[in-house]
Design an enzyme around this catalytic site. Structure first.
Site, PDB file in Angstrom:
ATOM      1  N   LYS A  40       9.417  -4.760  14.966  1.00 17.84           N
ATOM      2  CA  LYS A  40       9.490  -3.589  14.822  1.00 17.84           C
ATOM      3  C   LYS A  40      10.367  -2.763  15.553  1.00 17.84           C
ATOM      4  CE  LYS A  40       7.460  -2.869  10.132  1.00 17.84           C
ATOM      5  NZ  LYS A  40       7.565  -2.108   9.912  1.00 17.84           N
ATOM      6  N   ARG A  83     -10.476  -2.346   5.437  1.00 15.76           N
ATOM      7  CA  ARG A  83     -10.515  -2.911   3.787  1.00 15.76           C
ATOM      8  C   ARG A  83     -11.021  -4.366   3.630  1.00 15.76           C
ATOM      9  NH1 ARG A  83      -8.592  -3.360  -1.206  1.00 15.76           N
ATOM     10  NH2 ARG A  83     -10.348  -3.214  -2.476  1.00 15.76           N
ATOM     11  N   GLN A 116       0.457  -1.498   0.074  1.00 14.40           N
ATOM     12  CA  GLN A 116      -0.181  -0.028  -0.198  1.00 14.40           C
ATOM     13  C   GLN A 116       0.885   1.249   0.633  1.00 14.40           C
ATOM     14  OE1 GLN A 116      -3.823   1.707   2.563  1.00 14.40           O
ATOM     15  NE2 GLN A 116      -1.509   1.532   4.522  1.00 14.40           N
ATOM     16  N   SER A 145       5.870   1.363  13.767  1.00 14.81           N
ATOM     17  CA  SER A 145       5.265   1.835  13.667  1.00 14.81           C
ATOM     18  C   SER A 145       4.461   1.884  15.163  1.00 14.81           C
ATOM     19  CB  SER A 145       4.302   0.102  13.541  1.00 14.81           C
ATOM     20  OG  SER A 145       2.797  -0.366  13.732  1.00 14.81           O
ATOM     21  N   TYR A 196       4.875  -9.274  15.229  1.00 13.83           N
ATOM     22  CA  TYR A 196       5.320  -8.154  14.846  1.00 13.83           C
ATOM     23  C   TYR A 196       6.136  -7.200  15.798  1.00 13.83           C
ATOM     24  CZ  TYR A 196       4.042  -3.905  11.935  1.00 13.83           C
ATOM     25  OH  TYR A 196       4.057  -2.911  11.048  1.00 13.83           O
ATOM     26  N   GLU A 238       2.178   0.205  16.430  1.00  8.65           N
ATOM     27  CA  GLU A 238       2.252  -1.493  16.942  1.00  8.65           C
ATOM     28  C   GLU A 238       3.568  -1.325  18.413  1.00  8.65           C
ATOM     29  OE1 GLU A 238      -0.717  -3.820  17.088  1.00  8.65           O
ATOM     30  OE2 GLU A 238       0.588  -4.507  17.624  1.00  8.65           O
ATOM     31  N   ALA A 253       8.041  -5.192   4.767  1.00  7.22           N
ATOM     32  CA  ALA A 253       7.393  -6.322   6.065  1.00  7.22           C
ATOM     33  C   ALA A 253       6.730  -6.823   6.183  1.00  7.22           C
ATOM     34  CB  ALA A 253       7.097  -4.590   6.723  1.00  7.22           C
TER      35      ALA A 253
HETATM   36  P1  NAP Z   1       1.722  -3.692   2.984  1.00  4.53           P
HETATM   37  O1  NAP Z   1       0.874  -3.579   2.211  1.00  4.53           O
HETATM   38  O2  NAP Z   1       1.799  -5.231   4.173  1.00  4.53           O
HETATM   39  O3  NAP Z   1       3.117  -3.611   2.273  1.00  4.53           O
HETATM   40  C1  NAP Z   1       4.013  -4.342   2.725  1.00  4.53           C
HETATM   41  C2  NAP Z   1       5.945  -4.686   2.181  1.00  4.53           C
HETATM   42  O4  NAP Z   1       6.668  -5.190   1.698  1.00  4.53           O
HETATM   43  C3  NAP Z   1       5.244  -5.462   0.325  1.00  4.53           C
HETATM   44  O5  NAP Z   1       5.592  -4.569  -0.503  1.00  4.53           O
HETATM   45  C4  NAP Z   1       5.374  -7.022   0.151  1.00  4.53           C
HETATM   46  O6  NAP Z   1       5.972  -7.349  -0.894  1.00  4.53           O
HETATM   47  C5  NAP Z   1       6.994  -6.684   0.996  1.00  4.53           C
HETATM   48  N1  NAP Z   1       7.614  -7.823   1.531  1.00  4.53           N
HETATM   49  C6  NAP Z   1       7.398  -7.976   2.173  1.00  4.53           C
HETATM   50  N2  NAP Z   1       8.443  -8.905   3.060  1.00  4.53           N
HETATM   51  C7  NAP Z   1       9.334  -8.298   2.028  1.00  4.53           C
HETATM   52  C8  NAP Z   1      10.428  -9.162   2.263  1.00  4.53           C
HETATM   53  N3  NAP Z   1      10.722 -10.359   2.452  1.00  4.53           N
HETATM   54  N4  NAP Z   1      11.288  -8.523   1.304  1.00  4.53           N
HETATM   55  C9  NAP Z   1      10.956  -7.820   0.490  1.00  4.53           C
HETATM   56  N5  NAP Z   1       9.832  -7.102   0.770  1.00  4.53           N
HETATM   57  C10 NAP Z   1       8.828  -7.802   1.034  1.00  4.53           C
HETATM   58  O7  NAP Z   1       2.485  -3.182   4.424  1.00  4.53           O
HETATM   59  P2  NAP Z   1       1.889  -1.298   3.923  1.00  4.53           P
HETATM   60  O8  NAP Z   1       0.730  -1.162   5.077  1.00  4.53           O
HETATM   61  O9  NAP Z   1       2.243  -0.249   3.208  1.00  4.53           O
HETATM   62  O10 NAP Z   1       2.990  -0.781   5.457  1.00  4.53           O
HETATM   63  C11 NAP Z   1       4.497  -0.209   4.046  1.00  4.53           C
HETATM   64  C12 NAP Z   1       5.637  -0.133   6.235  1.00  4.53           C
HETATM   65  O11 NAP Z   1       4.635   0.282   6.879  1.00  4.53           O
HETATM   66  C13 NAP Z   1       5.690  -1.943   6.840  1.00  4.53           C
HETATM   67  O12 NAP Z   1       6.309  -1.745   6.929  1.00  4.53           O
HETATM   68  C14 NAP Z   1       4.528  -2.225   8.086  1.00  4.53           C
HETATM   69  O13 NAP Z   1       4.708  -2.880   8.499  1.00  4.53           O
HETATM   70  C15 NAP Z   1       5.017  -0.803   8.095  1.00  4.53           C
HETATM   71  N6  NAP Z   1       3.378   0.432   8.841  1.00  4.53           N
HETATM   72  C16 NAP Z   1       2.044   0.204   8.221  1.00  4.53           C
HETATM   73  C17 NAP Z   1       1.475   1.066   8.748  1.00  4.53           C
HETATM   74  C18 NAP Z   1      -0.184   1.050   8.222  1.00  4.53           C
HETATM   75  O14 NAP Z   1      -1.033   1.242   8.781  1.00  4.53           O
HETATM   76  N7  NAP Z   1      -0.074   1.036   7.397  1.00  4.53           N
HETATM   77  C19 NAP Z   1       1.609   1.739  10.219  1.00  4.53           C
HETATM   78  C20 NAP Z   1       2.585   1.714  11.017  1.00  4.53           C
HETATM   79  C21 NAP Z   1       4.119   0.721   9.693  1.00  4.53           C
HETATM   80  P3  NAP Z   1       4.564  -8.666  -1.944  1.00  4.53           P
HETATM   81  O15 NAP Z   1       3.781  -7.347  -2.220  1.00  4.53           O
HETATM   82  O16 NAP Z   1       5.116  -9.594  -2.161  1.00  4.53           O
HETATM   83  O17 NAP Z   1       4.203  -9.047  -0.433  1.00  4.53           O
HETATM   84  O1  G4F Z   2      -6.488  -3.665  10.657  1.00  2.00           O
HETATM   85  P1  G4F Z   2      -5.284  -4.310  12.006  1.00  2.00           P
HETATM   86  O2  G4F Z   2      -5.233  -6.085  11.381  1.00  2.00           O
HETATM   87  O3  G4F Z   2      -4.020  -2.908  11.808  1.00  2.00           O
HETATM   88  P2  G4F Z   2      -3.146  -3.590  13.350  1.00  2.00           P
HETATM   89  O4  G4F Z   2      -2.965  -5.140  13.904  1.00  2.00           O
HETATM   90  O5  G4F Z   2      -3.915  -2.396  14.259  1.00  2.00           O
HETATM   91  O6  G4F Z   2      -1.728  -3.562  12.557  1.00  2.00           O
HETATM   92  C1  G4F Z   2      -1.379  -2.384  11.549  1.00  2.00           C
HETATM   93  O7  G4F Z   2      -1.446  -1.597  11.830  1.00  2.00           O
HETATM   94  C2  G4F Z   2      -0.058  -1.266  13.171  1.00  2.00           C
HETATM   95  C3  G4F Z   2       0.183   0.030  13.233  1.00  2.00           C
HETATM   96  O8  G4F Z   2      -0.977   0.360  14.113  1.00  2.00           O
HETATM   97  C4  G4F Z   2       0.831  -1.116  11.402  1.00  2.00           C
HETATM   98  F1  G4F Z   2       1.877  -1.680  12.478  1.00  2.00           F
HETATM   99  C5  G4F Z   2       0.534  -3.085  10.989  1.00  2.00           C
HETATM  100  O9  G4F Z   2       1.655  -3.408  10.097  1.00  2.00           O
HETATM  101  C6  G4F Z   2      -0.671  -3.035  10.132  1.00  2.00           C
HETATM  102  O10 G4F Z   2      -1.037  -2.471   9.360  1.00  2.00           O
HETATM  103  O11 G4F Z   2      -6.426  -4.568  13.032  1.00  2.00           O
HETATM  104  C7  G4F Z   2      -6.714  -2.924  13.475  1.00  2.00           C
HETATM  105  C8  G4F Z   2      -7.905  -3.885  14.787  1.00  2.00           C
HETATM  106  C9  G4F Z   2      -6.670  -5.084  15.446  1.00  2.00           C
HETATM  107  O12 G4F Z   2      -7.507  -4.461  16.875  1.00  2.00           O
HETATM  108  C10 G4F Z   2      -7.722  -6.165  14.957  1.00  2.00           C
HETATM  109  O13 G4F Z   2      -7.935  -6.969  16.296  1.00  2.00           O
HETATM  110  O14 G4F Z   2      -8.827  -4.273  14.340  1.00  2.00           O
HETATM  111  C11 G4F Z   2      -8.868  -5.686  15.023  1.00  2.00           C
HETATM  112  N1  G4F Z   2      -9.784  -6.728  13.662  1.00  2.00           N
HETATM  113  C12 G4F Z   2     -10.835  -7.076  14.615  1.00  2.00           C
HETATM  114  N2  G4F Z   2     -11.282  -8.119  13.571  1.00  2.00           N
HETATM  115  C13 G4F Z   2      -9.451  -6.750  12.819  1.00  2.00           C
HETATM  116  C14 G4F Z   2     -10.664  -8.585  12.902  1.00  2.00           C
HETATM  117  N3  G4F Z   2      -8.708  -7.469  12.322  1.00  2.00           N
HETATM  118  C15 G4F Z   2      -8.307  -8.462  11.208  1.00  2.00           C
HETATM  119  N4  G4F Z   2      -7.265  -7.823  10.196  1.00  2.00           N
HETATM  120  N5  G4F Z   2      -9.280  -8.843  10.918  1.00  2.00           N
HETATM  121  C16 G4F Z   2     -10.560  -8.761  11.762  1.00  2.00           C
HETATM  122  O15 G4F Z   2     -10.932  -9.754  11.377  1.00  2.00           O
END
Ligand code: NAP
Ligand code: G4F
Length: 354
Positions: free
Chosen positions: A168, A206, A18, A140, A164, A142, A93
């Site tokens: 991080k 989503r 994303q 993050s 996770y 998290e 990641a």
């Molecule tokens: P995402 O949609 O899950 O994308 C993760 C990316 O990492 C994908 O391109 C994935 O490749 C790649 N990847 C996974 N394992 C890998 C590996 N071993 N080597 C190289 N690439 C690898 O995550 P995102 O939501 O864009 O988040 C981006 C970053 O911000 C992540 O590090 C996440 O932990 C961190 N983060 C996200 C949030 C959030 O709310 N979105 C908040 C805080 C921090 P594939 O497409 O092949 O799977």
């Molecule tokens: O959408 P989630 O899976 O995100 P979560 O666990 O907060 O993690 C995301 O945000 C982090 C930043 O704080 C990133 F670092 C991480 O990479 C990722 O992008 O879950 C959000 C909440 C949780 O409390 C989970 O228990 O939604 C609750 N939940 C309830 N039902 C669910 C579901 N989560 C998922 N994935 N699927 C469910 O059915």
């Protein structure tokens, strides 16, 4: 002097995710050459960047994809030597919190030690002007886990609640350590949850909006979720990648919380998403204990004061607008699926297992 010498060149790990897809678009618009790390997959994993990759003015000209992996240190140092980036964004990641309980060692390797492998690859590297590369680490919220204070700031101690989160924390502190030890221009963005129509379908927002679209079109009957009472500080991913870039434009590297300063329950997200298409969420949502986590993060709420003051952070999308944006996009997607199905084509939809 060679005209290409001053060209800004970014390397993005996680470009297929994303954030990587939004960041690639942002940097290309700013005139960067963008190099993305892609890991090999048996199926297509470039869907989010296909639109820019298929643009003949970009592909192979200003946008380049390379096979490598965060678990493979040699591939990372080879890439850095080959690309000679001016900025490196480590967004790759294993990013799914619940999955990290199933694959803790892989998560530690990719999301934790992966950052160290990349830092090692850039540690001694200098660009053509002798400046160290600028490095961004995707930290993050998290990491705050079982929060010790509300709201959370850059100074709030970490208390991770998942493999996770622990990975991080390692990646975060090793980045700080490399900054302090080797003078690297390395910054960590402690980003709170951020979402968009490009969000992975196994994350809760989503998963909900995808179900709303399909239920509205008669393609799905129920939505199974876990903990509806968890609270998150949800913003729009497009806004958040702009902050990553701004961090690397500062003279001094630093760490920043990026958040909206509002928190909402998962239940509230459901309520608003279903209401957007005139449905009552209580008629469709059921609890499935398989989606509960061994340890939960109950409440996240960020204080983005520092980012506001130093980076000029101002989110452009409210919670209600985010829900509406995601539901509208997934409604369109479900309508396209329905049209294909009605015309006798097969459509593969996998119910989220996470
Ligand atoms: P995402 O949609 O899950 O994308 C993760 C990316 O990492 C994908 O391109 C994935 O490749 C790649 N990847 C996974 N394992 C890998 C590996 N071993 N080597 C190289 N690439 C690898 O995550 P995102 O939501 O864009 O988040 C981006 C970053 O911000 C992540 O590090 C996440 O932990 C961190 N983060 C996200 C949030 C959030 O709310 N979105 C908040 C805080 C921090 P594939 O497409 O092949 O799977
Ligand atoms: O959408 P989630 O899976 O995100 P979560 O666990 O907060 O993690 C995301 O945000 C982090 C930043 O704080 C990133 F670092 C991480 O990479 C990722 O992008 O879950 C959000 C909440 C949780 O409390 C989970 O228990 O939604 C609750 N939940 C309830 N039902 C669910 C579901 N989560 C998922 N994935 N699927 C469910 O059915």
């Amino acid at each position: 002097m060679d005209a290409t010498m001053n060209q800004k060149r970014a390397l993005i790990t996680g470009i297929t995710g994303q954030d990587g897809s939004y960041l690639a678009g942002l940097l290309l618009n700013k005139g960067y050459d963008v190099h993305g790390l892609v890991r090999r997959s048996s199926s297509f994993n470039t869907g989010r960047i296909d639109a820019i990759y298929q643009d003949p003015h970009l592909a192979g000209v200003r946008l380049h994809l390379h096979y490598a992996d965060l678990t493979d240190a040699n591939s990372l140092s080879r890439l850095v030597r080959q690309i000679e980036p001016t900025e490196v964004y480590n967004l790759g990641a294993q990013s799914h919190v619940r999955v990290s309980f199933d694959q803790p060692i892989y998560t530690a390797d990719a999301s934790g030690v992966g950052a160290l492998k990349l830092l090692e690859a850039v540690r001694d590297y200098r660009d053509h002007s002798g400046a160290p590369v600028r490095y961004y680490q995707a930290s993050s919220s998290e990491m705050f886990g079982k929060v010790v204070e509300v709201p959370q700031t850059e100074k709030t101690p970490f208390y991770p609640r998942s493999p996770y989160g622990v990975a991080k924390v390692y990646a975060h502190w090793i980045t700080v350590n490399y900054r302090e030890s080797y003078g690297l221009h390395a910054s960590c963005g402690i980003l709170f949850n951020h979402e968009s129509p490009r969000r992975g379908e196994t994350f809760v927002t989503r998963k909900i909006t995808r179900a709303v679209g399909r239920i509205h079109c008669g393609l799905q009957k129920k939505l199974y979720l876990g903990n509806l009472h968890a609270k998150r500080d949800w913003g729009f991913a497009g806004d958040y990648v702009e902050m990553m870039w701004r961090m690397l434009q500062q003279d001094q590297p630093d760490d920043y919380v990026v958040a909206t300063g509002e928190t909402h329950e998962v239940r509230e997200f459901c309520e608003k998403a279903f209401a957007r298409v005139g449905l009552d969420w209580r008629d469709f949502v059921e609890i499935d204990p398989r989606y509960l986590r061994p340890a939960e993060v109950d409440l996240l709420l960020g204080d983005p004061t520092k980012a506001k003051q130093k980076l000029g952070w101002e989110p452009t999308v409210t919670f209600d607008e985010l829900v509406a944006m995601m539901v509208d996009a997934d409604l369109e997607l479900a309508q396209r699926e329905k049209t294909l199905l009605d015309a006798g084509h097969s459509v593969t939809f996998k119910t989220s297992r996470d």
